[in-house]
Design an enzyme around this catalytic site. Structure first.
Site, short mmCIF file in Angstrom:
data_model
loop_
_atom_site.label_atom_id
_atom_site.label_comp_id
_atom_site.label_asym_id
_atom_site.label_seq_id
_atom_site.Cartn_x
_atom_site.Cartn_y
_atom_site.Cartn_z
N ALA A 115 -38.54 -86.48 16.61
CA ALA A 115 -39.69 -87.08 16.59
C ALA A 115 -41.43 -86.04 16.75
O ALA A 115 -41.21 -85.12 18.00
CB ALA A 115 -39.82 -87.65 17.93
N LYS B 87 -39.23 -77.71 32.43
CA LYS B 87 -38.80 -77.28 33.14
C LYS B 87 -40.01 -78.13 33.99
O LYS B 87 -39.86 -77.97 35.39
CB LYS B 87 -39.09 -75.99 33.91
N GLU C 267 -29.74 -76.96 30.77
CA GLU C 267 -29.69 -75.28 30.95
C GLU C 267 -31.01 -74.65 30.48
O GLU C 267 -30.96 -73.09 31.32
CB GLU C 267 -28.04 -75.21 30.27
N VAL D 64 -34.56 -73.31 32.46
CA VAL D 64 -34.41 -71.64 33.18
C VAL D 64 -34.50 -70.60 32.93
O VAL D 64 -35.70 -70.00 33.52
CB VAL D 64 -33.38 -71.71 34.64
N GLY E 180 -34.25 -69.56 29.35
CA GLY E 180 -33.64 -69.73 27.84
C GLY E 180 -31.89 -69.70 27.97
O GLY E 180 -31.25 -70.26 28.37
N GLY F 143 -46.98 -62.32 20.72
CA GLY F 143 -46.10 -63.17 20.92
C GLY F 143 -45.89 -63.28 22.22
O GLY F 143 -45.64 -64.88 22.46
N ASP G 161 -45.18 -71.24 35.95
CA ASP G 161 -43.56 -71.04 35.80
C ASP G 161 -42.64 -70.31 36.50
O ASP G 161 -41.71 -71.37 36.09
CB ASP G 161 -44.00 -70.86 33.72
N LYS H 150 -39.14 -72.99 38.02
CA LYS H 150 -37.95 -72.78 37.24
C LYS H 150 -37.47 -72.64 39.04
O LYS H 150 -35.74 -72.87 38.95
CB LYS H 150 -37.19 -71.26 36.84
N GLY I 45 -38.12 -67.72 23.74
CA GLY I 45 -37.85 -67.24 22.32
C GLY I 45 -36.74 -68.23 21.37
O GLY I 45 -36.11 -69.57 22.78
#
Length: 434
Positions: free
Chosen positions: A43, A103, A127, A130, A132, A185, A199, A203, A300
């Site tokens: 989607a 998160k 999983e 929090v 990666g 980036g 952020d 977490k 990433g």
């Protein structure tokens, strides 16, 4: 072999990599799970948007609701609160297992989702929400299930760790380090959620909820970002043997739990002090296991997709073998205490007049508030001040306290600001790991 239909919501950096794994590694996934994982659809808002991973066009759809209603496993990687929350609730209502990396949604409305999943007997896994690729939630909920976790400290935001590490290694100011993170980036065009600590706070709420078997919401987390950290702070910390990290800290205290996010001085030899660049790490303290650290890439597309697929494989195995779904174990209802209840240590930087009696006046204020000084270092800037025609010479004082209540430390700082011998309070940072 049983076939399980998988609905993927979102095809961004992480979603595209999840789609690639489901398509390219179908045979291996079937061998691991005992079922064929069929990617039923993806989607998206715009089917024609450019994407990094080549996926058959016919898999894309803009009708997320229809996709969810016909799936056995729903992977939500859209982010944000809505429509993600509505679609997850719809998936749960139709008996689908849900895997999410959202998160923000879990921190804001996780309890509602957990309760709905429990009532429906389906599994809700997260999983990837929090750290990666770092497997931290399953070790907390499974491997340490027979132990008592007392404290969790984590570098859980790669952007802020990259910025602080760049400031530490190059001497750059915050704005320059942020610009470099953006160029490479690591930082979004709008980095507010990262650099203001939001952020990491989301977490931290998730980690605390699982570690202490109680509900912790985002608004319960004391949050302070890194925008006020200066190159001088970094240099002073380095000179004293510390490094500054943005830490999410959750700990069990008498009477409740504390969850906080703030810039923190930590000894350079501490395991968290050695975490460089955009990497993440979570340091866990438990009564029986002692100290544990989990380290790896915290962001990433591919690393985070690895965590997502770990949840997908686990969920598929449960669907093949049978058994009820499991989200988290809430067996305690502990209050989340305000930061004033926390005992911590402070690093305080002061710009003071260089005259007799300064140190004794400052020491007396600390004593009046019940705060003990561990170390005090003074650097006189006579030559610098004379060169700038700044009048009488000033002195830079760097004070590290012993552990005391946050309330007492805050009161001490406020009292110091009122002294006529103090030009300014240049920095106030908490100290951990000693």
């Amino acid at each position: 072999m049983k076939t399980l239909k998988v609905a993927l919501l979102g095809a961004g950096n992480v979603g595209s990599q999840v789609a690639r794994i489901l398509l390219e590694d179908a045979a291996a996934l079937a061998a691991r799970t005992g079922a064929r994982l069929e990617l039923a659809g993806i989607a998206v808002r715009n089917i024609d948007a450019p994407r990094e991973v080549e996926v058959p066009r016919e898999l894309y759809t803009t009708d997320a609701s229809a996709l969810v209603r016909n799936a056995d496993i729903v992977i939500e990687l859209m982010g944000g609160i809505e429509p993600a929350r509505t679609l997850i609730l719809e998936a749960i209502e139709h008996g689908a297992t849900v895997v999410t990396g959202n998160k923000a949604l879990l921190a804001v409305d996780g309890p509602t989702l957990y309760e709905k999943a429990d009532a429906a007997g389906v599994q809700l896994s997260y999983e990837a929400a929090v750290a990666g690729a770092i497997p931290i939630l399953r070790p907390i909920t499974d491997s340490l299930a027979g132990d008592k976790i007392t404290r969790v400290m984590g570098i859980v935001n790669g952007t802020t760790n990259f910025i602080l590490d760049a400031m530490d290694s190059t001497g750059a100011e915050f704005a320059d380090a942020l610009a470099e993170a953006t160029r490479l980036g690591y930082a979004e065009a709008d980095p507010t959620a990262d650099i203001e600590g939001h952020d990491a706070a989301a977490k931290g709420a998730i980690l605390a909820s699982l570690a202490f078997h109680t509900r912790v919401a985002l608004e319960d987390v004391h949050c302070q970002g890194i925008t006020a950290v200066t190159a001088t702070d970094i240099a002073s910390a380095k000179d004293a043997g510390y490094v500054i990290k943005l830490l999410a800290i959750a700990e069990k205290l008498d009477g409740g739990v504390s969850v906080r996010v703030h810039p923190t001085l930590i000894p350079r030899e501490h395991p968290l002090g050695a975490v460089r660049g955009a990497f993440n790490a979570v340091f866990v303290e438990a009564e029986s296991a002692g100290e544990l650290m989990f380290y790896g890439r915290g962001a990433g597309g591919s690393p985070t997709a690895s965590a997502v697929m770990g949840d997908v494989v686990s969920a598929a195995r449960r669907l093949v073998l049978g058994g009820p779904g499991r989200t988290d174990s809430t067996i305690e209802v502990l209050p989340v205490l305000p930061i004033d209840a926390v005992a911590t240590r402070y690093y305080i930087g002061l710009d003071a007049a260089d005259q007799p009696g300064v140190l004794s006046k400052i020491a007396a204020l600390f004593a009046e508030n019940g705060v003990s000084i561990e170390t005090m270092r003074q650097t006189v800037h006579r030559d610098r001040d004379e060169a700038k025609n700044a009048g009488p010479a000033s002195a830079e004082l760097r004070i590290v306290t012993h552990r005391a209540s946050e309330a007492a430390l805050a009161a001490t700082v406020e009292a110091i600001k009122g002294l006529d011998i103090i030009n300014s309070v240049t920095s106030v940072l908490r100290v951990e790991g000693v």
